[in-house]
Design a protein around this motif. Structure first.
Motif, PDB file in Angstrom:
ATOM      1  N   LEU A 276       0.828  -1.202   0.000  1.00 17.00           N
ATOM      2  CA  LEU A 276       0.000   0.000   0.000  1.00 17.00           C
ATOM      3  C   LEU A 276       0.865   1.256   0.000  1.00 17.00           C
ATOM      4  CD1 LEU A 276      -2.806   1.257   0.102  1.00 17.00           C
ATOM      5  CD2 LEU A 276      -2.714   1.072   2.603  1.00 17.00           C
ATOM      6  N   ALA A 277       1.943   1.258   0.805  1.00 15.62           N
ATOM      7  CA  ALA A 277       2.843   2.410   0.855  1.00 15.62           C
ATOM      8  C   ALA A 277       3.512   2.643  -0.500  1.00 15.62           C
ATOM      9  CB  ALA A 277       3.890   2.204   1.946  1.00 15.62           C
ATOM     10  N   LEU A 278       3.931   1.561  -1.162  1.00 17.09           N
ATOM     11  CA  LEU A 278       4.560   1.686  -2.481  1.00 17.09           C
ATOM     12  C   LEU A 278       3.572   2.218  -3.508  1.00 17.09           C
ATOM     13  CD1 LEU A 278       6.637  -1.630  -2.577  1.00 17.09           C
ATOM     14  CD2 LEU A 278       7.535   0.692  -2.432  1.00 17.09           C
ATOM     15  N   LEU A 279       2.328   1.757  -3.436  1.00 18.10           N
ATOM     16  CA  LEU A 279       1.315   2.238  -4.364  1.00 18.10           C
ATOM     17  C   LEU A 279       1.085   3.735  -4.181  1.00 18.10           C
ATOM     18  CD1 LEU A 279      -0.768   1.490  -6.540  1.00 18.10           C
ATOM     19  CD2 LEU A 279      -2.408   1.059  -4.688  1.00 18.10           C
ATOM     20  N   ARG A 280       1.082   4.194  -2.941  1.00 20.18           N
ATOM     21  CA  ARG A 280       0.870   5.623  -2.670  1.00 20.18           C
ATOM     22  C   ARG A 280       2.040   6.450  -3.219  1.00 20.18           C
ATOM     23  NH1 ARG A 280      -0.144   5.305   2.466  1.00 20.18           N
ATOM     24  NH2 ARG A 280      -2.413   5.185   2.151  1.00 20.18           N
ATOM     25  N   VAL A 281       3.257   5.922  -3.080  1.00 21.41           N
ATOM     26  CA  VAL A 281       4.420   6.637  -3.622  1.00 21.41           C
ATOM     27  C   VAL A 281       4.336   6.727  -5.141  1.00 21.41           C
ATOM     28  CG1 VAL A 281       6.916   6.457  -3.985  1.00 21.41           C
ATOM     29  CG2 VAL A 281       5.971   6.145  -1.705  1.00 21.41           C
ATOM     30  N   LEU A 282       3.924   5.637  -5.782  1.00 27.44           N
ATOM     31  CA  LEU A 282       3.839   5.633  -7.235  1.00 27.44           C
ATOM     32  C   LEU A 282       2.722   6.535  -7.754  1.00 27.44           C
ATOM     33  CD1 LEU A 282       4.436   1.841  -7.999  1.00 27.44           C
ATOM     34  CD2 LEU A 282       5.967   3.735  -8.524  1.00 27.44           C
ATOM     35  N   LYS A 283       1.595   6.532  -7.078  1.00 27.93           N
ATOM     36  CA  LYS A 283       0.441   7.301  -7.559  1.00 27.93           C
ATOM     37  C   LYS A 283       0.485   8.761  -7.144  1.00 27.93           C
ATOM     38  CE  LYS A 283      -3.157   3.817  -8.253  1.00 27.93           C
ATOM     39  NZ  LYS A 283      -4.555   3.436  -7.918  1.00 27.93           N
ATOM     40  N   GLU A 284       0.865   9.025  -5.883  1.00 31.88           N
ATOM     41  CA  GLU A 284       0.787  10.377  -5.344  1.00 31.88           C
ATOM     42  C   GLU A 284       2.148  11.006  -5.096  1.00 31.88           C
ATOM     43  OE1 GLU A 284      -1.430  10.019  -1.764  1.00 31.88           O
ATOM     44  OE2 GLU A 284      -3.116   8.957  -2.707  1.00 31.88           O
ATOM     45  N   GLY A 285       3.203  10.181  -5.025  1.00 26.68           N
ATOM     46  CA  GLY A 285       4.515  10.716  -4.695  1.00 26.68           C
ATOM     47  C   GLY A 285       4.620  11.163  -3.256  1.00 26.68           C
ATOM     48  N   THR A 286       3.860  10.536  -2.351  1.00 28.95           N
ATOM     49  CA  THR A 286       3.876  10.930  -0.942  1.00 28.95           C
ATOM     50  C   THR A 286       4.081   9.721  -0.044  1.00 28.95           C
ATOM     51  OG1 THR A 286       1.470  10.671  -0.690  1.00 28.95           O
ATOM     52  CG2 THR A 286       2.290  12.825  -1.406  1.00 28.95           C
ATOM     53  N   PHE A 287       4.569   9.996   1.176  1.00 32.17           N
ATOM     54  CA  PHE A 287       4.723   8.962   2.201  1.00 32.17           C
ATOM     55  C   PHE A 287       4.784   9.658   3.557  1.00 32.17           C
ATOM     56  CE2 PHE A 287       8.909  10.505   1.360  1.00 32.17           C
ATOM     57  CZ  PHE A 287       9.599  10.444   2.559  1.00 32.17           C
ATOM     58  N   ALA A 288       4.557   8.900   4.612  1.00 26.79           N
ATOM     59  CA  ALA A 288       4.587   9.443   5.969  1.00 26.79           C
ATOM     60  C   ALA A 288       5.634   8.694   6.777  1.00 26.79           C
ATOM     61  CB  ALA A 288       3.223   9.309   6.635  1.00 26.79           C
ATOM     62  N   PRO A 289       6.668   9.377   7.318  1.00 23.39           N
ATOM     63  CA  PRO A 289       7.664   8.711   8.163  1.00 23.39           C
ATOM     64  C   PRO A 289       7.016   8.130   9.413  1.00 23.39           C
ATOM     65  CG  PRO A 289       8.386  10.914   7.515  1.00 23.39           C
ATOM     66  CD  PRO A 289       6.942  10.805   7.144  1.00 23.39           C
ATOM     67  N   LEU A 290       7.657   7.150  10.005  1.00 19.35           N
ATOM     68  CA  LEU A 290       7.151   6.569  11.248  1.00 19.35           C
ATOM     69  C   LEU A 290       7.072   7.652  12.324  1.00 19.35           C
ATOM     70  CD1 LEU A 290       9.127   3.196  11.422  1.00 19.35           C
ATOM     71  CD2 LEU A 290       6.752   3.550  10.745  1.00 19.35           C
ATOM     72  N   GLY A 291       5.930   7.710  12.993  1.00 15.85           N
ATOM     73  CA  GLY A 291       5.750   8.695  14.045  1.00 15.85           C
ATOM     74  C   GLY A 291       5.341  10.058  13.550  1.00 15.85           C
ATOM     75  N   GLY A 292       5.171  10.226  12.237  1.00 12.44           N
ATOM     76  CA  GLY A 292       4.797  11.525  11.683  1.00 12.44           C
ATOM     77  C   GLY A 292       3.380  11.520  11.156  1.00 12.44           C
ATOM     78  N   GLN A 293       2.733  12.656  11.239  1.00 13.74           N
ATOM     79  CA  GLN A 293       1.376  12.797  10.729  1.00 13.74           C
ATOM     80  C   GLN A 293       1.363  13.417   9.338  1.00 13.74           C
ATOM     81  OE1 GLN A 293      -1.238  11.513  12.362  1.00 13.74           O
ATOM     82  NE2 GLN A 293       0.178  10.840  13.971  1.00 13.74           N
ATOM     83  N   GLU A 294       2.279  14.380   9.116  1.00 12.64           N
ATOM     84  CA  GLU A 294       2.284  15.050   7.821  1.00 12.64           C
ATOM     85  C   GLU A 294       2.928  14.148   6.760  1.00 12.64           C
ATOM     86  OE1 GLU A 294       6.307  15.865   9.511  1.00 12.64           O
ATOM     87  OE2 GLU A 294       4.268  15.604  10.234  1.00 12.64           O
ATOM     88  N   LYS A 295       2.521  14.376   5.518  1.00 12.63           N
ATOM     89  CA  LYS A 295       3.050  13.597   4.403  1.00 12.63           C
ATOM     90  C   LYS A 295       4.213  14.345   3.757  1.00 12.63           C
ATOM     91  CE  LYS A 295      -1.252  11.198   3.167  1.00 12.63           C
ATOM     92  NZ  LYS A 295      -2.253  10.960   2.094  1.00 12.63           N
ATOM     93  N   LEU A 296       5.257  13.603   3.445  1.00  9.46           N
ATOM     94  CA  LEU A 296       6.392  14.150   2.702  1.00  9.46           C
ATOM     95  C   LEU A 296       6.262  13.743   1.239  1.00  9.46           C
ATOM     96  CD1 LEU A 296       9.340  13.363   5.153  1.00  9.46           C
ATOM     97  CD2 LEU A 296       7.899  15.408   5.037  1.00  9.46           C
ATOM     98  N   THR A 297       6.850  14.522   0.368  1.00 10.07           N
ATOM     99  CA  THR A 297       6.791  14.217  -1.070  1.00 10.07           C
ATOM    100  C   THR A 297       8.138  13.694  -1.550  1.00 10.07           C
ATOM    101  OG1 THR A 297       7.421  16.477  -1.673  1.00 10.07           O
ATOM    102  CG2 THR A 297       5.063  15.989  -1.459  1.00 10.07           C
ATOM    103  N   THR A 298       8.093  12.902  -2.564  1.00 10.29           N
ATOM    104  CA  THR A 298       9.314  12.378  -3.173  1.00 10.29           C
ATOM    105  C   THR A 298       9.104  12.216  -4.668  1.00 10.29           C
ATOM    106  OG1 THR A 298      10.946  10.583  -3.148  1.00 10.29           O
ATOM    107  CG2 THR A 298       8.648   9.960  -2.761  1.00 10.29           C
ATOM    108  N   ASN A 299      10.144  12.477  -5.414  1.00 11.59           N
ATOM    109  CA  ASN A 299      10.113  12.309  -6.864  1.00 11.59           C
ATOM    110  C   ASN A 299      11.174  11.282  -7.246  1.00 11.59           C
ATOM    111  OD1 ASN A 299       9.851  12.557  -9.635  1.00 11.59           O
ATOM    112  ND2 ASN A 299      11.095  14.407  -9.744  1.00 11.59           N
ATOM    113  N   LEU A 300      10.948  10.061  -6.813  1.00  7.05           N
ATOM    114  CA  LEU A 300      11.915   9.008  -7.115  1.00  7.05           C
ATOM    115  C   LEU A 300      11.411   8.155  -8.269  1.00  7.05           C
ATOM    116  CD1 LEU A 300      10.673   6.092  -5.978  1.00  7.05           C
ATOM    117  CD2 LEU A 300      11.352   7.039  -3.790  1.00  7.05           C
ATOM    118  N   ARG A 301      12.356   7.463  -8.886  1.00  8.97           N
ATOM    119  CA  ARG A 301      11.981   6.455  -9.880  1.00  8.97           C
ATOM    120  C   ARG A 301      12.137   5.084  -9.232  1.00  8.97           C
ATOM    121  NH1 ARG A 301      14.705   4.982 -15.776  1.00  8.97           N
ATOM    122  NH2 ARG A 301      12.924   3.776 -16.527  1.00  8.97           N
TER     123      ARG A 301
END
Length: 492
Positions: A276-301
């Motif tokens: 699920l986390a990988l799908l969110r990165v691929l579709k939205e380019g976002t993820f949430a670190p452990l212990g964090g509420q806000e989402k960070l963005t990433t532009n990785l391949r």
């Protein structure tokens, strides 16, 4: 003059003037070109000029290209040697590798771009070898902390060669894999590499990164196979301050690989949460670190490696179909080593040189019978198993050229086959046929393996097997087993 002098010097050797002219036209913009119509003239050039690369045609009057390059190897070992040839059979390439230490084969008809790329890589290899010598000297002089920094620099040099690190024969099935991977490399889409464990999927992924527009950005890899979900989650997503002991924040690979490339091996073992986390990165380019509420963005391949068919896992319900289709925008099948006939000899020689340098034990290669045994085996562990076998041979080697007597017994006992070897006695135990036929098959394998291990000393082999020399000779005649060296001399 200064600019011209700084260009790498390339010596072209061919008895056909139009071939020399065509090669000069393809290379003269980037290299200082020297030419020779035959081996004698080429030797005189090498004695007077500092040449980094020699490109020689195989068919020449007086002396073949392989014979000439073998002399170059002895007198000018640092010079990188390329051979232009019309043959593609394995035995001829094995002989060329052993005799002349050929870096790369170029098959006729060659394309100017192919020649230019091969020459660039050869010149770069020469430069890297010189740099590695300098770094090795520094490592002996500097303290342990400095040695760590130098190793990182050397690793960066090794990793920066892209698809040229994928060693293969001219007719290898890996050529098609590399061609497709090159196409996908320049398009910023996810790619799924499928194939058995140990087939080199991570190497292909790294080459794709260095062949992409992200090549100046970081490349990271992580193997998910056998990794607990909590550890994999931490490695990928990182953690906010206060979650880990010591109250320090930790950046995950999603963050580190921003604008770069992340390769995940063993993707078939990803848990539902990770999927699920990988799908969110691929579709939205976002993820949430452990212990964090806000989402960070990433532009990785994202490039993933699968050791099993994900389609079957999707059908079983153990892998998300939406993630599979998101990953499989580009899908490349990497063949197992048993399907790469002709590649094993080249790979084994390269591994031996690397391992010899790494362990401080200089060697000059493997003899032809050894390479034939290695080519014949089916390598269920693929590249990892081959590297382990070459390492073992190096450890026990007493001569500079490694022979078949150093090869593990289960490989020596594998019968010759055009389709790869049966690596055990299972076929003889389970196949149809009379008891006599099946016992004779086992006997033939044992005879062949024992003689090879004793370097065809029939007295020692007979003593180990409890046979007389006459009895051993009778069995060899019955099964048509002959010393490969003697057989080769008879054929000549």
């Amino acid at each position: 003059m200064a600019g011209a002098a700084s260009q790498p010097a390339v010596l072209l050797v061919d008895d056909e003037p139009h071939s020399l002219s065509a090669m000069r036209m393809a290379l003269e913009d980037e290299f200082e070109i020297l030419t020779a119509p035959d081996a004698g003239a080429a030797r005189r050039v090498l004695e007077q000029e500092w040449v980094q690369v020699v490109i020689c045609d195989q068919r020449m009057p007086g002396q073949s290209g392989v014979d000439f390059l073998a002399e170059v190897r002895e007198s000018w070992p640092e010079t990188v040697r390329l051979l232009i040839t019309g043959y593609t059979d394995t035995s001829a390439m094995i002989a060329a590798i052993n005799d002349a230490g050929i870096h790369q084969f170029l098959t006729k008809p060659w394309h100017p771009d192919q020649l230019l790329i091969a020459t660039r890589n050869a010149a770069r290899l020469f430069s890297l070898a010189r740099e590695n010598e300098r770094l090795a000297l520094e490592m002996r002089l500097l303290a342990s902390t400095a040695e760590s920094r130098i190793e990182k620099r050397r690793k960066k040099l090794r990793e920066g060669m892209g698809f040229e690190t994928v060693l293969r024969a001219p007719a290898s099935p890996m050529n098609a894999v590399v061609q497709v991977a090159r196409q996908f490399a320049s398009f910023d889409v996810p790619v799924l590499l499928s194939g058995e464990p140990g087939t080199g999927k991570a190497q292909i992924a790294r080459a794709m990164h260095f062949g992409s527009l992200r090549s100046d950005k970081p490349f990271y890899e992580l193997d998910l196979a056998g990794m607990p979900e909590d550890l994999a989650t931490l490695e990928l997503m990182g953690a906010k301050r206060g979650v880990l002991p010591g109250a320090v924040a930790r950046a995950g690979l999603f963050q580190k690989a921003d604008r770069g490339t992340l390769y995940l091996g063993g993707i078939e073992t990803a848990t539902p949460g990770l999927q699920l986390a990988l799908l969110r990165v691929l579709k939205e380019g976002t993820f949430a670190p452990l212990g964090g509420q806000e989402k960070l963005t990433t532009n990785l391949r994202l490039i993933c490696g699968a050791g099993r068919d994900l389609r079957n896992l999707v059908a079983e319900g153990s892998f998300r179909s939406d993630l599979f289709f998101a990953l499989a925008a580009g899908e490349i099948a990497v063949p197992p080593l048993r399907a790469r006939r002709g590649d094993v000899a080249i790979l084994a020689q390269a591994m031996l040189v690397e391992l010899g340098s790494q362990h401080g034990k200089p060697v000059h290669g493997l003899d032809e019978p050894a390479l034939e045994f290695l080519e014949n085996y089916d390598w269920p562990g693929n590249l990892r198993e081959l590297r382990n076998e070459v390492t073992r041979m190096l450890i026990f080697a007493q001569d500079s050229v490694l022979g078949a007597d150093l090869i593990s017994r289960h490989i020596l006992q594998a019968p010759p086959s055009e389709e790869g070897a049966d690596r055990s006695a299972e076929a003889a135990l389970t196949a149809e046929g009379t008891l006599k036929d099946r016992v004779e098959l086992m006997e033939m394998r044992i005879l062949r393996e024992t003689l090879t291990r004793h370097r065809w000393n029939k007295s020692r082999a007979a003593a180990e097997l409890g046979l007389s020399r006459v009895g051993l000779r009778a069995k060899l005649d019955r099964y048509g087993i002959a010393d490969p060296a003697t057989k080769a001399e008879q054929e000549d």
